[in-house]
Design a protein around this motif. Structure first.
Motif, short mmCIF file in Angstrom:
data_model
loop_
_atom_site.label_atom_id
_atom_site.label_comp_id
_atom_site.label_asym_id
_atom_site.label_seq_id
_atom_site.Cartn_x
_atom_site.Cartn_y
_atom_site.Cartn_z
N THR A 193 9.25 -2.53 -2.91
CA THR A 193 8.33 -1.94 -3.88
C THR A 193 6.95 -2.59 -3.79
O THR A 193 5.95 -1.99 -4.16
N VAL A 194 6.91 -3.84 -3.31
CA VAL A 194 5.64 -4.56 -3.14
C VAL A 194 5.13 -4.43 -1.71
O VAL A 194 3.93 -4.25 -1.48
N ILE A 195 6.05 -4.50 -0.75
CA ILE A 195 5.66 -4.43 0.66
C ILE A 195 5.06 -3.06 1.00
O ILE A 195 4.09 -2.96 1.76
N MET A 248 1.58 -2.96 3.01
CA MET A 248 1.60 -2.66 4.44
C MET A 248 1.43 -1.17 4.72
O MET A 248 1.38 -0.76 5.88
N GLY A 249 1.36 -0.37 3.67
CA GLY A 249 1.21 1.07 3.84
C GLY A 249 2.39 1.70 4.54
O GLY A 249 2.23 2.51 5.46
N LEU A 250 3.60 1.35 4.12
CA LEU A 250 4.80 1.83 4.78
C LEU A 250 5.04 3.32 4.50
O LEU A 250 4.93 3.77 3.37
N SER A 251 5.40 4.04 5.54
CA SER A 251 5.79 5.44 5.40
C SER A 251 7.26 5.49 4.96
O SER A 251 7.97 4.48 5.02
N GLN A 263 4.05 -10.74 9.50
CA GLN A 263 2.77 -10.07 9.31
C GLN A 263 2.85 -8.55 9.52
O GLN A 263 1.95 -7.83 9.11
N THR A 264 3.91 -8.10 10.14
CA THR A 264 4.02 -6.67 10.46
C THR A 264 5.40 -6.15 10.08
O THR A 264 6.37 -6.93 9.99
N PHE A 286 11.52 -6.20 10.37
CA PHE A 286 12.66 -5.42 10.82
C PHE A 286 13.56 -6.25 11.73
O PHE A 286 14.79 -6.28 11.57
N ILE A 287 12.98 -6.97 12.68
CA ILE A 287 13.75 -7.79 13.62
C ILE A 287 14.47 -8.92 12.90
O ILE A 287 15.66 -9.18 13.15
#
Length: 441
Positions: free
Chosen positions: A44-46, A50-53, A106-107, A112-113
């Motif tokens: 909810t914060v990330i 990060m502008g996640l789709s 940072q990404t 994910f990894i």
């Protein structure tokens, strides 16, 4: 040894050693629940930062589950060949390191990894931790203790919500602190697992009888005997899970486990968003109440595991959950109170029956392929949960809430049918007796 006082391994009284092994295995399961619980809150914060789709939300939300699939499948198989003890330690080396590194991502790709690596460790611990504890516990207490995994997991999952709310209100970069807050738990488990013995059942099946009896005598007493296991060396292979003798048990454990966790993770990973879409957030303190129901359900599940047959508990729960989720999907938006009651009942029973995912797989397979069997069932469940969690945001966006709940209901119906056809009855049996059942009881 006084032969008049010889005690079978499956009938030995609970001891301090059993309590210690239970404690360090439960602590791992608590860490698992916490680690999986924090990601939904952190997202909810990330997402805005990060502008996640929706694609990346689903990918990160399901990443640990994908790792769980890999870890359960691979490390469960490895432990059947090289021993439970090594993997019992290795799992939490992975988890501790990857958890700490989350603070520096940072990404989305980096997160994910790392979440996949955490999942690999957790998956290995599912298969080996359940197996290790099942192979030490006496039959009288095995069902209740293995079923309690779900309670401990739920406490960890719910605690993540409280920690998330606290950190979100006090720290600017809250999601980093939230994700790394599982590190002390992982480090604690790693330290306290040092010195754990190898499973005597596994040693016996490798022909290492003297080592097996040395473990039994050291930790359980001189008068305890391992007389219900074959003493000749026997090395199972992964393909044995698909042999004529085991195929039904393998399919049952994989499918029932998968059909339970797909709706569980899909719904509760994105619970705030789902409740908002359903219009329940304003008139129902949903998050805390549903978390309380998850805990209450898990506690009830212990009692129901003791009181009812394994088979009856599973089948009746699947039927109830199918009806409840179907009802929830078909209710009109104006039926707020009925939605609340139905969702609450669904949550209670879902949490309760989840206790059986710690019982059935561990009791279904012989020693030489037990970790492989538990690992495969866990892997199948986590692959299903990962796919369901990944698809849920896109399903809601493209199909709407009603059709999303209906296809989730479909997974519960499949679980019902498979359980009616194949669920065995393993209550009150020794571990060897339970794993030799070929058909439903």
């Amino acid at each position: 040894m006084d032969t008049s006082k010889v005690i079978k391994f499956d009938d030995v009284p609970l001891s301090k050693f059993h309590v210690k092994m239970t404690g360090i295995t439960f602590a791992a399961h608590f860490t698992d629940g916490f680690s999986l619980g924090v990601i939904g809150i952190a997202l909810t914060v990330i997402t805005p930062q990060m502008g996640l789709s929706p694609f990346w939300q689903g990918l990160i939300g399901s990443s640990a589950l994908l790792g769980l699939f890999l870890g359960s499948l691979i490390l469960g198989w490895v432990s059947d060949y090289y021993g439970r003890k090594k993997i019992f330690m290795f799992n939490f080396v992975l988890i501790a390191i990857a958890t700490a590194l989350q603070f520096f991502v940072q990404t989305p790709e980096q997160l994910f990894i790392l979440r996949i690596i955490i999942g690999i460790g957790l998956g290995g611990d599912y298969s080996v931790g359940h197996t290790m504890l099942a192979e030490f516990l006496p039959r009288k207490h095995r069902g209740a203790i293995l079923g309690s995994f779900s309670v401990i997991w739920t406490f960890g999952y719910v605690l993540a919500s409280f920690v998330g709310m606290f950190l979100h209100s006090t720290l600017g970069d809250s999601w980093r602190w939230l994700l790394v807050s599982a590190f002390p738990l992982a480090l604690f488990v790693l330290i306290y697992r040092m010195g754990s013995p190898e499973s005597p059942r596994w040693l016996l099946r490798q022909g290492r009888t003297e080592e097996a009896m040395a473990v039994v005598k050291k930790y359980l007493g001189d008068n305890v005997v391992l007389d219900d296991e074959k003493t000749e060396q026997q090395m199972g292979t992964f393909s044995d899970l698909f042999s004529k003798k085991l195929i039904t048990r393998t399919l049952f454990n994989c499918i029932f486990f998968m059909c339970l966790v797909i709706p569980y993770f899909a719904i509760y990973t994105f619970l705030p968003d789902i409740l908002k879409i359903m219009g329940l957030a304003e008139n129902f303190t949903t998050n805390m109440l549903l978390n309380a129901l998850l805990i209450l359900g898990a506690l009830l599940g212990i009692w129901w595991t003791i009181k009812f047959t394994r088979r009856g508990f599973l089948i009746n729960s699947f039927i109830f959950l199918s009806i409840a989720l179907f009802t929830l999907g078909m209710l009109p938006d104006s039926s707020k109170m009925l939605m609340v009651i139905t969702f609450a009942a669904f949550t209670l029973v879902m949490s309760a029956v989840s206790n059986l995912v710690g019982v059935f797989p561990a009791e279904s397979f012989p020693t030489d392929v037990r970790s492989s069997g538990v690992g495969l069932a866990t892997a199948a469940s986590r692959l299903g949960a990962a796919v369901g969690t990944f698809l849920l945001p896109m399903s809601i966006a493209n199909l709407g809430m009603t059709y999303t709940l209906l296809w989730l209901t479909g997974t519960l119906v499949v679980g019902t049918l498979v359980s009616i056809a194949w669920a065995p009855e393993t209550k009150s049996l020794t571990l060897s007796e339970a794993s030799s059942i070929n058909k439903a009881g």
